[in-house]
Design a protein around this motif. Structure first.
Motif, PDB file in Angstrom:
ATOM      1  N   UNK A 104       0.831  -1.201   0.000  1.00 29.25           N
ATOM      2  CA  UNK A 104       0.000   0.000   0.000  1.00 29.25           C
ATOM      3  C   UNK A 104       0.867   1.253   0.000  1.00 29.25           C
ATOM      4  N   UNK A 105       2.008   1.200   0.694  1.00 27.11           N
ATOM      5  CA  UNK A 105       2.933   2.329   0.699  1.00 27.11           C
ATOM      6  C   UNK A 105       3.579   2.506  -0.671  1.00 27.11           C
ATOM      7  N   UNK A 106       3.954   1.401  -1.302  1.00 28.14           N
ATOM      8  CA  UNK A 106       4.547   1.463  -2.639  1.00 28.14           C
ATOM      9  C   UNK A 106       3.567   2.108  -3.608  1.00 28.14           C
ATOM     10  N   UNK A 107       2.323   1.674  -3.565  1.00 29.78           N
ATOM     11  CA  UNK A 107       1.271   2.218  -4.426  1.00 29.78           C
ATOM     12  C   UNK A 107       1.114   3.716  -4.163  1.00 29.78           C
ATOM     13  N   UNK A 108       1.056   4.076  -2.895  1.00 27.87           N
ATOM     14  CA  UNK A 108       0.884   5.477  -2.504  1.00 27.87           C
ATOM     15  C   UNK A 108       2.035   6.348  -3.022  1.00 27.87           C
ATOM     16  N   UNK A 109       3.255   5.855  -2.873  1.00 30.24           N
ATOM     17  CA  UNK A 109       4.412   6.632  -3.316  1.00 30.24           C
ATOM     18  C   UNK A 109       4.391   6.875  -4.817  1.00 30.24           C
ATOM     19  N   UNK A 110       3.954   5.870  -5.580  1.00 35.58           N
ATOM     20  CA  UNK A 110       3.938   6.020  -7.023  1.00 35.58           C
ATOM     21  C   UNK A 110       2.834   6.958  -7.494  1.00 35.58           C
ATOM     22  N   UNK A 111       1.777   7.049  -6.727  1.00 38.02           N
ATOM     23  CA  UNK A 111       0.713   7.989  -7.064  1.00 38.02           C
ATOM     24  C   UNK A 111       1.256   9.418  -7.097  1.00 38.02           C
ATOM     25  N   UNK A 112       2.209   9.704  -6.216  1.00 38.12           N
ATOM     26  CA  UNK A 112       2.786  11.043  -6.142  1.00 38.12           C
ATOM     27  C   UNK A 112       3.989  11.204  -7.063  1.00 38.12           C
ATOM     28  N   UNK A 113       4.383  10.127  -7.732  1.00 36.59           N
ATOM     29  CA  UNK A 113       5.493  10.183  -8.685  1.00 36.59           C
ATOM     30  C   UNK A 113       4.928  10.067 -10.094  1.00 36.59           C
TER      31      UNK A 113
END
Length: 625
Positions: A104-113
């Motif tokens: 979920x953190x990986x997904x979240x980080x990519x949303x902002x990238x």
């Protein structure tokens, strides 16, 4: 050798040779990675941060800020202009206990990238088995495995097109022994994994095309599913792959329509569309990233005209695949060609005169004349015989290359921009080998295959002599290990010479992850350090060489610390102390010399070495030595 053994080697001999080639390639890649590659590109550390940092995609920003919306510089950063603990750098790169397998953190980080999360999820999975541990080998292992499959499927694809083991091995040799493949495996980003997927996509597509039957049409039941799966994985790795897959699908649909396979055209087209739709459903933020990313397609803001950017892209592509600049007229290559032709003429003309009455020579002349006479019929026949999927791949990849100058400012990036071309390189090698063999294949006794192999060997020599992978980031020869040298120390980091490039902070976590305290600033912000020292003593200063006064004592000491290195790498140093130190701007600039004078005496400090960070050299200075 009995018949069984002879049969085994005849059937699997090419596979054994391929396996040996791959093993040698991997061993050499590991050697270069371990002993030649010294620095890291910012994107490589971004890979670790985006994969492992818990709900904080960018080390210099608070969570929740989309990268392209941030304009606050150092002043708006939550880690700049104050002392932070070195654990901030360590935690950004590594998986911590209690945060393992946090997709979920990986997904979240990519949303902002700017990228889909598949590659980062794989890297996060590997790192989760080694909590609170950092190693560049974690990401490198993904590339090693990917390169094995690239070579296997490139061999299978070439064999499918040519039905010749020698040519398939030649293509793999030309690709694997070049600086393009070496750069692909050394660069710790998603591009090697993506190249693996696109090569698999090529193979499954070619199998689908070859399955055509006049009565049954194409075997969609067998080959459409693996195509759709690889396309889906490609979309989940990088958005640009939708260009190649989309154009290829359109060309194949037109071909099916021409074959009057209308139903199969819709089934095939819808299966590819379903793969794209499934990706968009799983990752809807693709819409924001592609259509709202403010730089996309803004060619006017890029360096140079479209033509100059395109020529730069083509230069990168061909120099790292066939060792050849795109235009021979801007190099000395044309003179080498003329010289070789002149030497051959000087040798061949007397020999032809000497052997003019020999029977074998007369037969040779008759055969050559017949071959030339047959060319007008041979060339159209060869063109008609080209596999349809190969044409579709060429069209899709050509459009992709033509679009690159409008999608990214590759010329501004310089040599590291070659990473966007990694996915095209296997097909370039296949095309070159196939084209040359098409010219020479009528030579009897497999001489044509041997000639192509010799050509590939010559190209490999040219590539490795003239080109070098841009991802080695060589430090000065006095360099030891900044991560160890900064361990337990308080470090003052001048990440850039002005406030705008706060993102340069991303380049330092692997070097400063063991430091006790870190103060991040820029050279021009002279007041911030004095206001926020907290009484700490600075043990080490890191600053760009370009920010030192070229007429000052510090600059002389930095260059003098390893003068031979800087003389040997003059091209890499060409931007140092040039525009920033022009006399007309000198009064406006705060030099790093001034900053050091505020905290130490020159006699009590020592220049340890200089490190290559993002194609800039930074001086590492130990205080109170």
């Amino acid at each position: 050798m009995d018949k069984t053994e002879n049969s085994f080697y005849k059937k699997h001999g090419a596979h054994i040779v391929l396996a040996v080639m791959i093993i040698i390639q991997l061993i050499y890649s590991c050697y270069v990675f371990a002993y030649e590659k010294q620095g890291t590109h910012s994107d490589e550390l971004w890979s670790y941060g985006l994969a492992n940092s818990y709900y904080k995609p960018f080390i210099y920003l608070e969570d929740g800020i989309y990268q392209d919306d941030y304009t606050g510089g150092y002043e708006g950063s939550d880690i700049a202009n104050k002392w932070i603990d070195g654990s901030v750098m360590n935690d950004y790169l590594t998986v911590q206990e209690g945060q393992r397998f946090s997709y979920d953190s990986v997904y979240h980080n990519q949303v902002l990238d700017h990228h889909p999360p598949l590659y980062y999820s794989i890297l996060h999975t590997i790192c989760s088995f080694f909590p609170n541990s950092f190693s560049l080998w974690y990401a490198f292992s993904i590339n090693l495995v990917s390169m094995v499959f690239i070579q296997i499927f490139l061999f299978k694809l070439t064999k499918l097109y040519t039905d010749k083991d020698t040519l398939a091995l030649t293509v793999c040799l030309l690709y694997g022994a070049g600086t393009g493949a070496l750069s692909t495996v050394l660069f710790l980003r998603q591009y090697c994994f993506m190249t693996m997927l696109i090569t698999m996509y090529y193979y499954f597509s070619a199998k689908l095309f070859r399955s055509y039957d006049k009565e049954k049409g194409f075997d969609l039941k067998k080959y459409a599913p693996p195509m759709a799966v690889t396309a889906f994985l490609l979309f989940f790795t990088n958005y640009t792959m939708a260009i190649i897959c989309g154009i290829f699908t359109a060309v194949v649909c037109l071909y099916m329509l021409a074959r009057k396979r209308v139903k199969q055209m819709f089934v095939y087209g819808l299966s590819m569309t379903a793969a794209l739709g499934a990706f968009c459903a799983a990752y809807p933020y693709v819409i924001k990233h592609i259509f709202l990313y403010k730089n996309i397609g803004n060619g006017k803001a890029y360096k140079g005209t479209y033509r100059t950017r395109l020529l730069f892209v083509l230069d990168l592509l061909f120099k790292h695949t066939i060792g050849k600049e795109f235009s021979i007229y801007k190099s000395s290559t044309i003179y080498y060609v003329i010289a070789v032709l002149a030497v051959l003429a000087a040798i061949c003309v007397p020999l032809c005169f000497l052997f003019r009455k020999e029977v074998w020579f007369k037969n040779f002349v008759r055969g050559a004349a017949a071959w030339i006479k047959a060319l007008p019929k041979k060339i159209p026949a060869d063109i008609r015989a080209i596999d349809g999927t190969f044409v579709a791949f060429l069209i899709a990849n050509t459009v992709f290359v033509l679009m690159l100058p409008t999608m990214s400012d590759i010329k501004e990036m310089g040599q590291p921009g070659v990473r966007y071309l990694f996915v095209v390189m296997p097909l370039v090698c296949l095309t070159v080998v196939g084209f040359v063999y098409a010219i020479l294949r009528d030579i009897p006794k497999r001489v044509g295959e041997i000639a192509v192999l010799i050509m590939a060997a010559a190209l490999i020599c040219v590539i490795n002599i003239n080109e070098q992978t841009p991802f080695l980031a060589k430090h000065t020869s006095t360099y030891t290990d900044l991560a160890k040298d900064s361990e337990g120390r308080n470090v003052l980091l001048f990440a850039s010479n002005g406030t705008g490039n706060i993102w340069y902070t991303q380049c330092f976590p692997s070097y400063l992850r063991k430091a006790d305290g870190i103060f991040i600033s820029n050279v021009n912000d002279k007041e911030s350090f004095g206001r926020n020292t907290d009484g700490r003593q600075v043990d080490m200063v890191i600053a760009p060489i370009e920010t030192f006064d070229k007429d000052g004592e510090w600059y002389k000491r930095i260059i003098g610390n390893d003068r031979q290195f800087f003389e040997n790498n003059a091209d890499e140093m060409k931007n140092i102390a040039d525009t920033a130190f022009e006399e007309k701007h000198k009064d406006e600039i705060i030099f790093a010399d001034d900053r050091l004078a505020d905290i130490t005496d020159t006699d009590k400090a020592e220049v340890l070495y200089s490190i290559n960070i993002q194609n800039k050299y930074y001086a590492v200075i130990q205080l109170n030595s």
